[in-house]
Structure formats: C-alpha cells, structure tokens
Design a protein around this motif. Structure first.
Motif, PDB file in Angstrom:
ATOM      1  N   ARG A   1       7.025   5.715  -0.259  1.00  0.00           N
ATOM      2  CA  ARG A   1       8.302   5.915  -0.962  1.00  0.00           C
ATOM      3  C   ARG A   1       9.194   6.847  -0.161  1.00  0.00           C
ATOM      4  O   ARG A   1      10.398   6.624  -0.036  1.00  0.00           O
ATOM      5  CB  ARG A   1       8.037   6.494  -2.354  1.00  0.00           C
TER       6      ARG A   1
ATOM      7  N   TYR B   1       4.360   7.476  -6.218  1.00  0.00           N
ATOM      8  CA  TYR B   1       5.584   6.683  -6.093  1.00  0.00           C
ATOM      9  C   TYR B   1       6.708   7.211  -6.988  1.00  0.00           C
ATOM     10  O   TYR B   1       7.777   7.570  -6.473  1.00  0.00           O
ATOM     11  CB  TYR B   1       5.279   5.206  -6.364  1.00  0.00           C
TER      12      TYR B   1
ATOM     13  N   LEU C   1      13.485  -0.152  -4.015  1.00  0.00           N
ATOM     14  CA  LEU C   1      12.555   0.967  -3.914  1.00  0.00           C
ATOM     15  C   LEU C   1      11.138   0.447  -3.713  1.00  0.00           C
ATOM     16  O   LEU C   1      10.754  -0.582  -4.278  1.00  0.00           O
ATOM     17  CB  LEU C   1      12.625   1.819  -5.178  1.00  0.00           C
ATOM     18  N   VAL C   2      10.380   1.142  -2.912  1.00  0.00           N
ATOM     19  CA  VAL C   2       8.985   0.772  -2.674  1.00  0.00           C
ATOM     20  C   VAL C   2       8.149   1.166  -3.886  1.00  0.00           C
ATOM     21  O   VAL C   2       8.224   2.306  -4.355  1.00  0.00           O
ATOM     22  CB  VAL C   2       8.448   1.466  -1.408  1.00  0.00           C
ATOM     23  N   GLU C   3       7.368   0.217  -4.393  1.00  0.00           N
ATOM     24  CA  GLU C   3       6.545   0.471  -5.569  1.00  0.00           C
ATOM     25  C   GLU C   3       5.066   0.423  -5.201  1.00  0.00           C
ATOM     26  O   GLU C   3       4.687  -0.090  -4.147  1.00  0.00           O
ATOM     27  CB  GLU C   3       6.841  -0.557  -6.667  1.00  0.00           C
ATOM     28  N   THR C   4       4.237   0.940  -6.072  1.00  0.00           N
ATOM     29  CA  THR C   4       2.809   0.989  -5.801  1.00  0.00           C
ATOM     30  C   THR C   4       2.211  -0.415  -5.734  1.00  0.00           C
ATOM     31  O   THR C   4       2.622  -1.321  -6.469  1.00  0.00           O
ATOM     32  CB  THR C   4       2.091   1.812  -6.893  1.00  0.00           C
TER      33      THR C   4
ATOM     34  N   THR D   1      14.962   7.519 -11.870  1.00  0.00           N
ATOM     35  CA  THR D   1      13.521   7.683 -11.678  1.00  0.00           C
ATOM     36  C   THR D   1      13.017   8.896 -12.449  1.00  0.00           C
ATOM     37  O   THR D   1      11.961   8.843 -13.090  1.00  0.00           O
ATOM     38  CB  THR D   1      13.197   7.845 -10.186  1.00  0.00           C
TER      39      THR D   1
ATOM     40  N   ASP E   1      14.752   9.166  -3.999  1.00  0.00           N
ATOM     41  CA  ASP E   1      15.448   7.929  -4.366  1.00  0.00           C
ATOM     42  C   ASP E   1      16.967   8.018  -4.296  1.00  0.00           C
ATOM     43  O   ASP E   1      17.667   7.075  -4.702  1.00  0.00           O
ATOM     44  CB  ASP E   1      15.025   7.474  -5.766  1.00  0.00           C
TER      45      ASP E   1
ATOM     46  N   HIS F   1       4.415   9.352   2.829  1.00  0.00           N
ATOM     47  CA  HIS F   1       4.059   8.357   1.829  1.00  0.00           C
ATOM     48  C   HIS F   1       5.101   7.224   1.844  1.00  0.00           C
ATOM     49  O   HIS F   1       6.266   7.463   2.173  1.00  0.00           O
ATOM     50  CB  HIS F   1       4.034   9.052   0.462  1.00  0.00           C
TER      51      HIS F   1
ATOM     52  N   GLY G   1       9.718   9.587  -5.877  1.00  0.00           N
ATOM     53  CA  GLY G   1      11.043   9.014  -6.045  1.00  0.00           C
ATOM     54  C   GLY G   1      12.051   9.975  -6.632  1.00  0.00           C
ATOM     55  O   GLY G   1      13.256   9.870  -6.349  1.00  0.00           O
TER      56      GLY G   1
ATOM     57  N   SER H   1      10.349   5.092   3.222  1.00  0.00           N
ATOM     58  CA  SER H   1      11.463   4.162   3.059  1.00  0.00           C
ATOM     59  C   SER H   1      12.774   4.914   2.866  1.00  0.00           C
ATOM     60  O   SER H   1      13.834   4.442   3.305  1.00  0.00           O
ATOM     61  CB  SER H   1      11.208   3.233   1.872  1.00  0.00           C
TER      62      SER H   1
END
Length: 323
Positions: free
Chosen positions: A281, A79, A299-302, A94, A87, A279, A83, A284
């Motif tokens: 992250r 992630y 943001l997509v997180e774990t 990040t 990101d 993946h 990022g 997205s």
C-alpha cells in the motif's frame, strides 16, 4: 487526556474537527518512516502495548478472532492502517472506514468495567502506539530520531489522527506533551491482562500464509527461534515501567546484544532498494507520488490469502475488499 473518559460513541464520531483534514504526503517524515517491512519486527510490541489498555484489552478478549489467524490479521490490517497515511486525498475515507470497523464493539469486562472501542481515549491509545511505533522502530532498528524529528512525527501524527473523524480536542500539543501522556499511560493506566499475555504467547504460532510451501515439520522447528526472537526483541523495546508491570527481566547483556542487532539491521537496511522497503500500500503511494502510476490508480488491497475465515467476511468489523 486520561484512559477513563466515558464519552458516548455517537459523540465520538460527531465531534470531528471543523476543518477539513489535510492528508500526509511524500514531503512528510511519516511517509518515509512508516509502512516499511521493519515494522513487522515490532508487531508483538504494538499488539501487546495496545492490549494493555484495560478497555482495548477487554474488547480484543471478547470480540477479536486475532488469535485464530495471527498472520492473516496482521498482514490484512497493514492495508487500511497504512492507507490512512498513504492514500492521499482518499485517506480521510480510509480513516473513516477503519473507525467504523470498531462500531458496536462494546461490553463489560471481567471486572465489571464497561468498554467501548469508540471511546476516544481507547481509540487514541491505539493510534498513540502507531506513532510511538515509528519512533521505536528507528530507535532499535534504524536511525534514531532527533528531538526536532520527534516533534515533526508528532505534528504529523495529529494530522494522521484527524483522518479518522474522531474528536481532536485535548490531544497532546507537541512531542513533550505526548511523551508525558505516554509515560502516564505506561506507569498508571496499562495493566497486565489476558489479551496481552495471549499476544506474547507464540508457542503455537501458525505457519505464515506467505510460505505455504514450507513443510510443517520444518516450520515447527523454525517456530522455536522465531518466536523466542520476536519476544526477546519486544521486551527490549518496552519501556522499563512496562517490563516491571509484566514482570519481565532485561539484562545489560541483553541490551548489548540488542545494540548489535540494531547496528546490523540499521546498515543492512540501507542496501535494500527504496521501493522494496515498503508494504504494497505504501509502495504504490510512492509510485503515484513519483508519477510511475496514475495519481488515481486503484488502491492496493490485501490478497485473498489474508482474508478472515469465510464465516466472518460479512461482519462489519472486518476489512474485506470488494464487500
């Protein structure tokens, strides 16, 4: 650039380039090639290549809990590392977070040599394995890159590296210079050490957290071919100088079989829907770039299943969303 430069960590973080870093975007080759699920197949290659650096290997041996949570650490790390590429305007933030997870990781190895995870040479070597990993995945599991594409990947790799806020001086200027740096590291700097051998020891590989439904006896049977397959593929991806360093053999028969695997994965991968290749992250990011979700979407997180053990979640060395 050599592996023995001893620049203080404070200087390492203070000498970021004067220009504002420019994040990579969907027009980059790196966006298309990095962050897809094939990268998991070269996980042991990346981990072992990183750990063969004397200072990085010592830091892992003395500070990391990776070997008690292999799957969780691997999935979790995807992630923030992803990022730094995906990101957008948030990528420099990040990148600095990833850098700062390494603050305070220092010591003396078993041979009396000092190490520091923020030594620019150590930090750059880890990044070098990520960039070379993009090329390696395409070489052995995808569409091999042309010389022009390798030049582009390296130019983008420099932009990627600038996200961390590390010194940007004395870095390889182009792919040819990076290849010379890589060959020098493989032939003259890397070493066979405990942290590397631990990465390659998958005999007790735990069940993936994504498959809690799998009965333990079934996993113990599956683990045998899975671990052997991972290591075989890793050996095939190594440079010959690295195989010699580790005393590993690679036959012509192995090479022919690897080419069969390459062809199978290369053409089978093209059947996977575009977004499902990536993946979360990265996926997205593509959705933001294509207007499917707002540009400022969180943001997509774990997920929680990938978090470190509870006793380590307050450590500044670990990525823990929402801490």
């Amino acid at each position: 650039m050599t592996a023995e430069t001893a620049q203080p960590a404070a200087e390492a973080t203070a000498e970021a380039g004067a220009e504002q870093p420019v994040p990579l975007g969907p027009d980059s080759l790196t966006w298309r090639l990095f962050g897809d699920w094939r990268g998991l197949l070269q996980g042991p290659w990346a981990g072992s290549m990183q750990n063969m650096h004397p200072q990085l290997g010592a830091a892992v041996d003395q500070h990391s809990i990776f070997f008690t949570e292999r799957w969780q650490r691997l999935y979790r790390s995807l992630y923030p590392i992803g990022g730094v590429v995906f990101d957008g305007d948030r990528a420099p933030h990040t990148g600095r977070q990833v850098r700062d997870y390494h603050r305070g990781i220092s010591g003396v190895d078993a041979k009396g040599r000092r190490y520091n995870a923020l030594n620019p040479d150590v930090f750059f070597w880890a990044h070098a394995t990520f960039v070379m990993g993009v090329v390696v995945v395409q070489e052995y599991l995808g569409d091999p890159l042309t010389p022009a594409q390798k030049d582009q990947v390296w130019a983008e790799g420099l932009r990627w590296y600038s996200m961390y806020g590390m010194p940007m001086r004395d870095l390889p200027a182009d792919w040819a210079a990076f290849q010379r740096y890589w060959d020098h590291m493989c032939e003259n700097v890397l070493e066979d050490n405990k942290a590397t051998r631990d990465v390659l020891d998958l005999a007790e590989l735990a069940k993936p957290p994504t498959a809690p439904w799998l009965p333990d006896p079934v996993w113990r049977l599956l683990r045998i071919p899975i671990s052997k397959g991972f290591i075989w593929l890793t050996v095939g991806m190594y440079d010959e100088s690295v195989r010699q360093l580790l005393g590993l053999r690679w036959s012509k028969r192995d090479e022919r079989l690897l080419r069969v695997v390459h062809t199978t994965v290369r053409y089978g991968w093209k059947l996977v829907p575009f977004e499902l290749r990536y993946h979360p992250r990265a996926r997205s990011a593509w959705r933001r770039a294509r207007g499917k979700i707002p540009a400022d979407a969180p943001l997509v997180e774990t997920p929680d299943r990938n978090l470190p053990p509870p006793e380590y979640r307050d450590s500044p060395h670990h990525y823990v969303p929402g801490r």
